[in-house]
Design a protein around this motif. Sequence first.
Motif, PDB file in Angstrom:
ATOM      1  N   VAL A  25       0.738  -1.088  -0.104  1.00  0.00           N
ATOM      2  CA  VAL A  25       0.022  -0.024   0.144  1.00  0.00           C
ATOM      3  C   VAL A  25       0.830   1.489   0.022  1.00  0.00           C
ATOM      4  O   VAL A  25       0.587   2.091  -0.906  1.00  0.00           O
ATOM      5  N   ILE A  26       1.978   1.359   0.774  1.00  0.00           N
ATOM      6  CA  ILE A  26       2.560   2.414   1.081  1.00  0.00           C
ATOM      7  C   ILE A  26       3.838   2.526   0.207  1.00  0.00           C
ATOM      8  O   ILE A  26       4.501   3.348  -0.350  1.00  0.00           O
ATOM      9  N   LEU A  27       4.681   1.329   0.215  1.00  0.00           N
ATOM     10  CA  LEU A  27       5.854   1.158  -0.558  1.00  0.00           C
ATOM     11  C   LEU A  27       6.011   0.615  -1.712  1.00  0.00           C
ATOM     12  O   LEU A  27       6.827   0.655  -2.622  1.00  0.00           O
ATOM     13  N   HIS A  28       4.775   0.024  -2.165  1.00  0.00           N
ATOM     14  CA  HIS A  28       4.619  -0.584  -3.536  1.00  0.00           C
ATOM     15  C   HIS A  28       5.784  -1.488  -3.902  1.00  0.00           C
ATOM     16  O   HIS A  28       6.264  -1.677  -4.881  1.00  0.00           O
ATOM     17  N   PRO A  60       5.462   8.565 -11.389  1.00  0.00           N
ATOM     18  CA  PRO A  60       5.946   7.276 -11.136  1.00  0.00           C
ATOM     19  C   PRO A  60       5.349   6.281 -11.889  1.00  0.00           C
ATOM     20  O   PRO A  60       4.362   6.503 -12.486  1.00  0.00           O
ATOM     21  N   PRO A  61       6.024   4.975 -11.757  1.00  0.00           N
ATOM     22  CA  PRO A  61       5.680   3.962 -12.774  1.00  0.00           C
ATOM     23  C   PRO A  61       4.522   3.141 -12.535  1.00  0.00           C
ATOM     24  O   PRO A  61       3.690   2.707 -13.115  1.00  0.00           O
ATOM     25  N   ALA A  62       3.882   3.747 -11.242  1.00  0.00           N
ATOM     26  CA  ALA A  62       2.574   3.222 -10.588  1.00  0.00           C
ATOM     27  C   ALA A  62       2.157   4.443  -9.826  1.00  0.00           C
ATOM     28  O   ALA A  62       2.814   5.088  -9.206  1.00  0.00           O
ATOM     29  N   ARG A  63       0.691   4.587  -9.575  1.00  0.00           N
ATOM     30  CA  ARG A  63       0.102   5.786  -8.823  1.00  0.00           C
ATOM     31  C   ARG A  63      -0.093   5.157  -7.442  1.00  0.00           C
ATOM     32  O   ARG A  63      -0.481   4.173  -7.033  1.00  0.00           O
ATOM     33  N   PRO A  64       0.595   5.981  -6.752  1.00  0.00           N
ATOM     34  CA  PRO A  64       0.576   5.612  -5.012  1.00  0.00           C
ATOM     35  C   PRO A  64      -0.817   5.804  -4.780  1.00  0.00           C
ATOM     36  O   PRO A  64      -1.690   6.309  -4.931  1.00  0.00           O
ATOM     37  N   GLY A 138      19.281  -1.042 -10.009  1.00  0.00           N
ATOM     38  CA  GLY A 138      19.167   0.366 -10.294  1.00  0.00           C
ATOM     39  C   GLY A 138      18.956   1.237  -9.225  1.00  0.00           C
ATOM     40  O   GLY A 138      19.778   0.914  -8.060  1.00  0.00           O
ATOM     41  N   VAL A 139      18.256   2.246  -9.474  1.00  0.00           N
ATOM     42  CA  VAL A 139      18.330   3.311  -8.053  1.00  0.00           C
ATOM     43  C   VAL A 139      17.067   2.893  -7.560  1.00  0.00           C
ATOM     44  O   VAL A 139      16.046   2.296  -8.074  1.00  0.00           O
ATOM     45  N   VAL A 140      16.968   3.427  -6.254  1.00  0.00           N
ATOM     46  CA  VAL A 140      15.634   3.349  -5.458  1.00  0.00           C
ATOM     47  C   VAL A 140      15.268   4.855  -5.222  1.00  0.00           C
ATOM     48  O   VAL A 140      15.869   5.631  -5.047  1.00  0.00           O
ATOM     49  N   THR A 141      13.844   4.929  -5.655  1.00  0.00           N
ATOM     50  CA  THR A 141      13.303   6.341  -5.543  1.00  0.00           C
ATOM     51  C   THR A 141      12.359   6.660  -4.485  1.00  0.00           C
ATOM     52  O   THR A 141      11.336   5.601  -4.350  1.00  0.00           O
ATOM     53  N   VAL A 196       5.233   7.990   3.025  1.00  0.00           N
ATOM     54  CA  VAL A 196       6.653   7.604   2.079  1.00  0.00           C
ATOM     55  C   VAL A 196       6.099   6.588   1.056  1.00  0.00           C
ATOM     56  O   VAL A 196       5.200   5.826   1.272  1.00  0.00           O
ATOM     57  N   VAL A 197       6.388   6.667  -0.072  1.00  0.00           N
ATOM     58  CA  VAL A 197       6.207   5.744  -1.357  1.00  0.00           C
ATOM     59  C   VAL A 197       7.792   5.471  -2.018  1.00  0.00           C
ATOM     60  O   VAL A 197       8.675   6.199  -2.096  1.00  0.00           O
ATOM     61  N   GLN A 198       7.813   4.180  -2.205  1.00  0.00           N
ATOM     62  CA  GLN A 198       9.205   3.798  -2.719  1.00  0.00           C
ATOM     63  C   GLN A 198       8.986   2.930  -3.651  1.00  0.00           C
ATOM     64  O   GLN A 198       8.022   1.968  -4.056  1.00  0.00           O
ATOM     65  N   PHE A 199       9.696   3.257  -4.885  1.00  0.00           N
ATOM     66  CA  PHE A 199       9.759   2.646  -6.085  1.00  0.00           C
ATOM     67  C   PHE A 199      11.337   1.983  -6.302  1.00  0.00           C
ATOM     68  O   PHE A 199      12.254   2.738  -6.310  1.00  0.00           O
TER      69      PHE A 199
END
Length: 215
Positions: A25-28, A60-64, A138-141, A196-199
């Motif tokens: 839910v929050i970190l995807h 972002p690649p997905a909507r939070p 890759g990187v963490v966003t 907080v949201v993480q991709f």
Amino acid sequence: MPRTRMVGRLKRPLAGALAVTALPVILHLSAPVASNTLLISGTVRTSQASAVPGTPVDRPPARPAGVPSVLRAGRLVLHDSTFRGVVTVRTGAGAERMLKFTARSLDIGGLDLTAGRRGAATRLRTKPGSTSTVSGEGVVTLYMRKLSGTVTGLGGAPLPADRSVTVTPDALPSWLSHPAVPTRTISFEDVTVSQVVQFGGDMSITGPVLRPVAG
């Protein structure tokens, strides 16, 4: 297409519970479209129609989901991180101005994560002394609405006179961006991060405890 996933020493029933509650839910962490290949550049994508005048719209690649969340930690380390500025993110709850960071990896000591609205919130805690990590090819966003804590490291740069900080889109300290050294490791202690949201990246958690929050 690569996907983010959760790894670590988790029992199967608990891992199943996590998959349908707090972390996605929050970190995807299990969003199938959250691809590292989309995040390597770290470029802010802009639009002509910004939700807040003068603030770039990030996609972002997905909507939070836009579910309320609070991350608390005894220690937070953003390895090889870059502050990407303030962006507007379209969430399930509407447009929000958020801080954007990219990092090679994260260390989270004493993770304590609460997600959900009152009466339907879930809390995830790790055992004392444990360190959770987020890393990948890759990187963490990271997107966040507010970060408060004590600054303990700025990649070798001098620490601010007042190390107790609160960072929001409307309150950006001068040390947050460094034009000469845009990528560096930043460390905090006694951290609280809201929304907080993480991709990108794989998350490793040892000894988590998941429980509903009363109220």
